[in-house]
Design a protein around this motif. Structure first.
Motif, PDB file in Angstrom:
ATOM      1  N   ALA A   1      -3.812   4.170  -9.152  1.00  0.00           N
ATOM      2  CA  ALA A   1      -2.363   3.937  -9.028  1.00  0.00           C
ATOM      3  C   ALA A   1      -1.601   5.211  -9.390  1.00  0.00           C
ATOM      4  O   ALA A   1      -0.648   5.615  -8.705  1.00  0.00           O
ATOM      5  CB  ALA A   1      -1.935   2.788  -9.940  1.00  0.00           C
ATOM      6  N   HIS A   2      -2.065   5.870 -10.443  1.00  0.00           N
ATOM      7  CA  HIS A   2      -1.443   7.115 -10.880  1.00  0.00           C
ATOM      8  C   HIS A   2      -1.532   8.181  -9.782  1.00  0.00           C
ATOM      9  O   HIS A   2      -0.567   8.914  -9.518  1.00  0.00           O
ATOM     10  CB  HIS A   2      -2.134   7.581 -12.171  1.00  0.00           C
ATOM     11  CG  HIS A   2      -1.557   8.823 -12.754  1.00  0.00           C
ATOM     12  ND1 HIS A   2      -2.265  10.000 -12.835  1.00  0.00           N
ATOM     13  CD2 HIS A   2      -0.333   9.082 -13.265  1.00  0.00           C
ATOM     14  CE1 HIS A   2      -1.500  10.922 -13.382  1.00  0.00           C
ATOM     15  NE2 HIS A   2      -0.323  10.387 -13.654  1.00  0.00           N
ATOM     16  N   ALA A   3      -2.692   8.237  -9.110  1.00  0.00           N
ATOM     17  CA  ALA A   3      -2.895   9.221  -8.040  1.00  0.00           C
ATOM     18  C   ALA A   3      -1.937   8.958  -6.873  1.00  0.00           C
ATOM     19  O   ALA A   3      -1.414   9.899  -6.263  1.00  0.00           O
ATOM     20  CB  ALA A   3      -4.346   9.179  -7.553  1.00  0.00           C
ATOM     21  N   ILE A   4      -1.679   7.680  -6.582  1.00  0.00           N
ATOM     22  CA  ILE A   4      -0.734   7.345  -5.503  1.00  0.00           C
ATOM     23  C   ILE A   4       0.670   7.817  -5.879  1.00  0.00           C
ATOM     24  O   ILE A   4       1.375   8.446  -5.093  1.00  0.00           O
ATOM     25  CB  ILE A   4      -0.736   5.827  -5.229  1.00  0.00           C
ATOM     26  CG1 ILE A   4      -2.090   5.401  -4.657  1.00  0.00           C
ATOM     27  CG2 ILE A   4       0.402   5.433  -4.292  1.00  0.00           C
ATOM     28  CD1 ILE A   4      -2.287   3.893  -4.570  1.00  0.00           C
ATOM     29  N   LEU A   5       1.063   7.535  -7.117  1.00  0.00           N
ATOM     30  CA  LEU A   5       2.405   7.927  -7.563  1.00  0.00           C
ATOM     31  C   LEU A   5       2.549   9.453  -7.536  1.00  0.00           C
ATOM     32  O   LEU A   5       3.586   9.990  -7.136  1.00  0.00           O
ATOM     33  CB  LEU A   5       2.678   7.366  -8.962  1.00  0.00           C
ATOM     34  CG  LEU A   5       2.703   5.827  -9.004  1.00  0.00           C
ATOM     35  CD1 LEU A   5       2.718   5.315 -10.440  1.00  0.00           C
ATOM     36  CD2 LEU A   5       3.914   5.292  -8.234  1.00  0.00           C
TER      37      LEU A   5
ATOM     38  N   LEU B   1      12.782   6.022  -4.884  1.00  0.00           N
ATOM     39  CA  LEU B   1      12.502   7.127  -5.814  1.00  0.00           C
ATOM     40  C   LEU B   1      12.062   8.407  -5.123  1.00  0.00           C
ATOM     41  O   LEU B   1      12.329   9.497  -5.625  1.00  0.00           O
ATOM     42  CB  LEU B   1      11.399   6.710  -6.796  1.00  0.00           C
ATOM     43  CG  LEU B   1      11.799   5.836  -7.979  1.00  0.00           C
ATOM     44  CD1 LEU B   1      10.565   5.465  -8.784  1.00  0.00           C
ATOM     45  CD2 LEU B   1      12.813   6.556  -8.875  1.00  0.00           C
ATOM     46  N   ILE B   2      11.351   8.287  -4.004  1.00  0.00           N
ATOM     47  CA  ILE B   2      10.807   9.507  -3.404  1.00  0.00           C
ATOM     48  C   ILE B   2      11.928  10.362  -2.824  1.00  0.00           C
ATOM     49  O   ILE B   2      12.969   9.843  -2.418  1.00  0.00           O
ATOM     50  CB  ILE B   2       9.738   9.216  -2.321  1.00  0.00           C
ATOM     51  CG1 ILE B   2      10.303   8.363  -1.182  1.00  0.00           C
ATOM     52  CG2 ILE B   2       8.517   8.537  -2.931  1.00  0.00           C
ATOM     53  CD1 ILE B   2       9.270   8.053  -0.092  1.00  0.00           C
TER      54      ILE B   2
ATOM     55  N   LEU C   1       5.907  11.493  -7.557  1.00  0.00           N
ATOM     56  CA  LEU C   1       6.574  10.773  -8.649  1.00  0.00           C
ATOM     57  C   LEU C   1       5.875  10.958  -9.999  1.00  0.00           C
ATOM     58  O   LEU C   1       6.158  10.216 -10.943  1.00  0.00           O
ATOM     59  CB  LEU C   1       6.664   9.278  -8.310  1.00  0.00           C
ATOM     60  CG  LEU C   1       7.420   8.969  -7.010  1.00  0.00           C
ATOM     61  CD1 LEU C   1       7.429   7.474  -6.729  1.00  0.00           C
ATOM     62  CD2 LEU C   1       8.855   9.500  -7.101  1.00  0.00           C
ATOM     63  N   GLY C   2       4.969  11.946 -10.064  1.00  0.00           N
ATOM     64  CA  GLY C   2       4.228  12.173 -11.304  1.00  0.00           C
ATOM     65  C   GLY C   2       5.133  12.296 -12.522  1.00  0.00           C
ATOM     66  O   GLY C   2       4.840  11.752 -13.588  1.00  0.00           O
ATOM     67  N   ASP C   3       6.261  13.013 -12.353  1.00  0.00           N
ATOM     68  CA  ASP C   3       7.160  13.213 -13.498  1.00  0.00           C
ATOM     69  C   ASP C   3       8.192  12.099 -13.641  1.00  0.00           C
ATOM     70  O   ASP C   3       8.877  12.011 -14.656  1.00  0.00           O
ATOM     71  CB  ASP C   3       7.911  14.543 -13.359  1.00  0.00           C
ATOM     72  CG  ASP C   3       6.949  15.716 -13.434  1.00  0.00           C
ATOM     73  OD1 ASP C   3       5.911  15.568 -14.121  1.00  0.00           O
ATOM     74  OD2 ASP C   3       7.229  16.749 -12.793  1.00  0.00           O
TER      75      ASP C   3
ATOM     76  N   ARG D   1      14.962   5.939 -13.681  1.00  0.00           N
ATOM     77  CA  ARG D   1      15.834   6.371 -12.591  1.00  0.00           C
ATOM     78  C   ARG D   1      16.338   5.238 -11.701  1.00  0.00           C
ATOM     79  O   ARG D   1      16.986   5.478 -10.698  1.00  0.00           O
ATOM     80  CB  ARG D   1      15.105   7.381 -11.695  1.00  0.00           C
ATOM     81  CG  ARG D   1      14.683   8.626 -12.453  1.00  0.00           C
ATOM     82  CD  ARG D   1      14.137   9.675 -11.530  1.00  0.00           C
ATOM     83  NE  ARG D   1      13.499  10.735 -12.299  1.00  0.00           N
ATOM     84  CZ  ARG D   1      12.766  11.708 -11.768  1.00  0.00           C
ATOM     85  NH1 ARG D   1      12.591  11.747 -10.470  1.00  0.00           N
ATOM     86  NH2 ARG D   1      12.219  12.632 -12.532  1.00  0.00           N
ATOM     87  N   LEU D   2      15.987   3.990 -12.039  1.00  0.00           N
ATOM     88  CA  LEU D   2      16.385   2.882 -11.159  1.00  0.00           C
ATOM     89  C   LEU D   2      17.207   1.824 -11.891  1.00  0.00           C
ATOM     90  O   LEU D   2      17.217   0.664 -11.489  1.00  0.00           O
ATOM     91  CB  LEU D   2      15.142   2.220 -10.546  1.00  0.00           C
ATOM     92  CG  LEU D   2      14.414   2.964  -9.433  1.00  0.00           C
ATOM     93  CD1 LEU D   2      13.217   2.167  -8.960  1.00  0.00           C
ATOM     94  CD2 LEU D   2      15.346   3.229  -8.253  1.00  0.00           C
TER      95      LEU D   2
END
Ligand code: ATP
Ligand code: MG
Length: 414
Positions: free
Chosen positions: A147-151, A314-315, A156-158, A274-275
């Motif tokens: 999931a982290h790799a997708i983000l 977010l992207i 969106l890592g940061d 951010r949301l």
């Protein structure tokens, strides 16, 4: 007739919105593939019991949010509010329970009767993953790392933080539950009405409450850590160690309980600031009883679901596809050759559009304005020589290219 509007809480996926949506799904599909996942697709509606049996009698989803209806045959059906229960149903009904593990990726629309607001809809979309037959905390850590790799791949890592918690096994949860009920009972008058009603039925849910009144009480509520039995503690330590091995950073948040009833041990959320109020973009955990509730053998599993609309918000931007090569016959006489040229380009993998509407001059203006990089003019003179004119609109150059060398010309220019 007056103009019809989309139903409240639903929205169309068009233009930039559609491109962002597709980019999230494409990215998740590619990354999950690298982790050995296969894509499944299950029906949009199911027998109501698929959800009512499993999500918990007191969960918000079951009590307030499901779109349940009787069909013309008198069966009670429900538009799926989430993916996990349906994947478990499919796992059992397709006879896969002995073929473990199963790594499943899915995406599609989900339906919940909620109050619509930014990042919250009644028809929304999720990407999700389930690993059925997850015997080891290594699998929890790997699923979270995926999931982290997708983000990260979405840039969106940061933007997100991973928060994790343990819900322990059934025994630990029972002991903690009793302590929680005692604590909340002692402060019953300070609880929100909703939480007071849940006190006996499902006190854990109070931890997930968004009411400020309840949140204030939670500060001093008994923490689960103190009630973990040995097996649950070993599992929890192991999970954190394995997350370190994957290089995935996390913070511990004892308040994460997840909204549905079926979780145990691992619970996690990727959150963002951010949301606004809709801070969770992707969330999940370990569940042990769900497959058995569908009539299969006890099968430990770990999974998560991410909200596509929230991720799409977010992207930065979705990759924009280049405009198709515009193919313009200069007259009716060259239409057949124009079709051949367009098909040649398409067969070679390029996008092409045949432009015949209005005068040649107007068409050329329209193509230039559209941002297309190339135009292929199919005129009678060149065609007599078996050729067409390729105009590079960026460089403002044009060349005559033999029709049978057209695909090669574009392939070389790539
Ligand atoms: P929330 O606390 O925001 O209501 P949840 O706990 O109900 O979320 P899950 O059932 O875990 O959410 O679903 C996973 C993800 O799906 C959420 O983290 C969120 O990104 C997204 N999601 C859930 N409900 C909605 C909704 N109504 N509209 C848009 N996205 C949603
Ligand atoms: Mg919710």
């Amino acid at each position: 007739m007056s103009q019809l509007q989309p139903v409240r809480g639903t929205h169309d996926l068009i233009g930039d919105t559609a491109r962002r949506h597709a980019h999230v799904v494409d990215t998740a599909r590619e990354i999950t593939r690298r982790y050995g996942y296969e894509e499944w697709s299950t029906p949009i509606f199911e027998d109501t019991r698929v959800f009512s049996r499993t999500l918990g009698d007191t969960s918000d989803v079951v009590t307030k949010e499901m779109y349940t209806f009787e069909d013309r045959g008198g069966d009670s059906l429900t538009l799926r509010p989430e993916g996990t229960a349906a994947i478990c149903r499919a796992f059992v009904t397709n006879g896969l329970t002995q073929a473990l593990p199963q790594r499943v990726f899915y995406n599609g629309p989900m339906f919940r009767y909620e109050r619509p607001q930014k990042g919250r809809f009644r028809q929304f979309h999720q990407i999700g993953a389930e690993l059925l037959g997850a015997t080891d905390p290594l699998m929890d850590a790997e699923t979270i790392a995926m999931a982290h790799a997708i983000l990260k791949a979405l840039g969106l890592g940061d933007a997100v933080t991973l928060e994790i918690n343990t819900l322990g096994d059934l025994d630990s949860r029972q002991a903690w539950r009793e302590a929680l009920v005692a604590y909340f009972k002692a402060h019953e008058s300070a609880l929100s009405d909703e939480s007071r009603a849940r006190l006996e039925a499902n006190p854990l849910r109070i931890l997930d409450s968004k009411s400020p009144q309840d949140r204030a009480l939670l500060e001093n509520a008994p923490k689960f850590g103190a009630y973990l039995n040995e097996a649950s503690r070993v599992f929890w330590d192991d999970l954190r160690r394995k997350l370190d091995l994957f290089g995935v950073g996390f913070v511990e948040n004892p308040h994460i309980v997840r909204g549905l009833d079926y979780y145990s041990h691992t619970a996690f959320e990727f959150v963002t600031d951010r949301l606004g109020a809709q801070g969770t973009v992707l969330a999940g955990g370990r569940y042990e009883g769900l497959v058995a509730q569908m009539g299969g053998p006890a099968t430990p599993a770990i999974g998560w679901a991410g909200g596509i609309e929230r991720l799409a918000l977010l992207i930065d931007a979705a990759p924009v596809q280049p405009r198709p090569v515009a193919v313009l016959p200069t007259s009716e006489a060259t239409l057949a050759a124009a079709i051949t040229a367009a098909q040649t380009l398409r067969n070679a993998g390029f996008a092409a559009e045949i432009e015949t509407r209005s005068s040649l001059k107007k068409r050329m203006e329209r193509v230039v304005k559209s941002g297309a990089a190339h135009m292929v003019l199919v005129g009678e003179d060149e065609l007599a020589r078996g050729a067409v004119t390729v105009r590079d609109l960026g460089k403002r150059e044009q060349t005559e290219i033999a029709l049978d060398a057209l695909a090669d010309h574009f392939l070389k220019a790539q």
